[in-house]
Design an enzyme around this catalytic site. Structure first.
Site, mmCIF file in Angstrom:
data_model
loop_
_atom_site.group_PDB
_atom_site.id
_atom_site.type_symbol
_atom_site.label_atom_id
_atom_site.label_comp_id
_atom_site.label_asym_id
_atom_site.label_seq_id
_atom_site.Cartn_x
_atom_site.Cartn_y
_atom_site.Cartn_z
ATOM 1 N N HIS A 1 70.215 53.401 67.107
ATOM 2 C CA HIS A 1 70.794 53.484 65.825
ATOM 3 C C HIS A 1 70.016 54.470 64.887
ATOM 4 C CE1 HIS A 1 68.209 50.155 64.309
ATOM 5 N NE2 HIS A 1 68.944 49.149 64.648
ATOM 6 N N ASP B 1 80.417 53.847 61.863
ATOM 7 C CA ASP B 1 81.324 52.839 60.962
ATOM 8 C C ASP B 1 81.609 53.488 59.839
ATOM 9 O OD1 ASP B 1 78.973 52.381 59.936
ATOM 10 O OD2 ASP B 1 78.991 50.297 60.065
ATOM 11 N N GLY B 2 81.055 54.498 59.311
ATOM 12 C CA GLY B 2 81.325 55.052 58.025
ATOM 13 C C GLY B 2 80.581 54.395 56.930
ATOM 14 N N HIS C 1 76.724 52.985 57.753
ATOM 15 C CA HIS C 1 75.537 53.161 58.261
ATOM 16 C C HIS C 1 75.062 54.487 58.271
ATOM 17 C CE1 HIS C 1 75.895 49.239 60.012
ATOM 18 N NE2 HIS C 1 74.471 49.049 60.238
ATOM 19 N N ASP D 1 76.794 48.304 67.352
ATOM 20 C CA ASP D 1 75.870 47.335 66.685
ATOM 21 C C ASP D 1 76.578 45.951 66.294
ATOM 22 O OD1 ASP D 1 73.600 46.499 65.844
ATOM 23 O OD2 ASP D 1 73.485 47.393 63.964
ATOM 24 N N GLY E 1 73.872 44.659 60.945
ATOM 25 C CA GLY E 1 75.102 45.036 61.998
ATOM 26 C C GLY E 1 76.260 45.524 61.372
#
Length: 381
Positions: free
Chosen positions: A217, A249-250, A252, A275, A310
């Site tokens: 990540h 995911d918009g 993170h 994640d 997450g």
């Protein structure tokens, strides 16, 4: 009587672009051919028309903490692995690594045994295990339990070097990526990823020189990029050997930071992960992670400290983000979610639509949402 099935959709997503007028002939578990429908129809026992849909490769996720209401840390057994895989399979992820975050050695042993059992039983979608920790930097532990973060021991290395039937991915900090650790693990076939690390750029580069080939990540839980202190982020973006995994995911990572990573790494070294935690693939609004309550708030999974813990997405949820906000084409987004992850794991039999590869497929609507999934040529209900 069964035989080859011809899947006729509006378009087929290939790595080089989305192509209209193509169809995919599936024979058993494999793709037999990709060509115009009229050229393949004589070889098909049946035809299935997928109007309004685009065929793409099944998605491949390297970081799946949970799904379907199950978290691997809480249920490190075959049943837990099966439940997680099934939840993501329904959403278009046809290959994944169940992921165990920082835990005691006994839990690591249980997770290794659970995934070994799942692989031997050929549980659909399971290709290995990702151990995210516990060999991390406490300063960058994120949602991981600080009390369980520790350096590797001889007993840990013996556990990780034992024969394993699938892919084993290990996330560790640069401080733990010494030659005494990386050499035996790489010789045992363990894939190494840098993450949850406070490393300077120079320390990160030494880890990459020792064979750490991925970054977990990117941007999150690591030393950031600054113009006089490039950190782990700068070292990863600048190194052509390294595959950077990102959470699209918009929440993170800002879309511009995702675009910067795409421009720096190119399609061969930019991979998406979910994640995902236990709420992924469900209607649940809260769960637990590392002993903390986590709630879904405006699409963000937040722990009791107010930090990201997450995500609640499945990997397919990354496709609209990558296309609408990052500016990738659908073909490029599918490379990030299938082709590049397959290459990172050395899975040469999947990750794109081509003859003789596995018939792991998804059918996407105009909004890039998964409407159908096939794994090994079998349609998933």
């Amino acid at each position: 009587m069964t035989g080859p099935v011809l899947l006729v959709s509006d378009a087929v997503a290939l790595p080089e672009g989305v192509r209209e007028g193509l169809a995919v002939l599936v024979d058993g578990a494999l793709i037999a051919a990709v060509d115009r429908a009229e050229r393949l129809s004589s070889r098909a026992a049946s035809v299935e028309r997928l109007e309004g849909l685009t065929l793409g490769p099944g998605l491949i996720d390297l970081q799946v903490n949970g799904g379907g209401g199950v978290l691997l840390n809480d249920e490190p057994n075959r049943e837990g692995v099966e439940a997680i895989a099934a939840a993501h399979l329904r959403c278009g992820t046809t290959s994944l690594l169940p992921t165990l975050i920082t835990a005691e050695r006994s839990t690591m042993e249980a997770a290794l045994g659970a995934v070994r059992d799942a692989l031997e039983a050929a549980v659909p979608g399971v290709v290995g295990l990702h151990l995210e920790g516990p060999f991390l930097d406490a300063e960058r532990r994120g949602a991981h339990d600080a009390a369980l973060v520790r350096p590797p021991t001889a007993e840990d290395l013996a556990l990780l070097q034992a024969p394993f039937p699938g892919r084993l991915l290990m996330t560790l900090a640069a401080s733990a990526a010494t030659e005494q650790v990386t050499v035996p693990l790489r010789l045992a076939g363990v894939l190494l990823s840098l993450g949850h690390t406070e490393a300077t750029a120079e320390e990160a580069r030494r880890a990459f020189d020792r064979g750490v080939g991925l970054v977990t990540h990117l941007y999150n839980a690591m030393s950031p990029l600054a113009h006089r202190a490039p950190g782990t982020v700068g070292a990863a973006l600048a190194d052509p050997r390294v595959t950077t995994c990102v959470i699209a995911d918009g929440h993170h990572v800002h879309p511009l930071a995702l675009r910067a990573a795409w421009e720096a790494k190119g399609p061969e070294r930019f991979a998406c992960v979910s994640d995902a935690i236990g709420i992924a693939g469900t209607e649940l609004r809260e769960t637990t992670l590392a002993g903390q309550r986590v709630v879904l708030d405006g699409g963000r999974c937040v722990n009791e400290e107010g930090n990201l813990a997450g995500s609640g997405i499945v990997l397919a949820d990354s496709l609209p983000v990558l296309v609408r906000h990052v500016g990738l084409s659908l073909a490029e987004a599918l490379v990030a979610c299938a082709t590049t992850p397959a290459a990172a794991l050395g899975l040469g039999d999947r990750g794109q639509i081509a003859a003789h590869l596995r018939a792991d497929l998804v059918a996407l609507d105009a909004g890039h949402r998964v409407q159908r999934t096939w794994i090994g040529g079998v349609s998933v209900a």
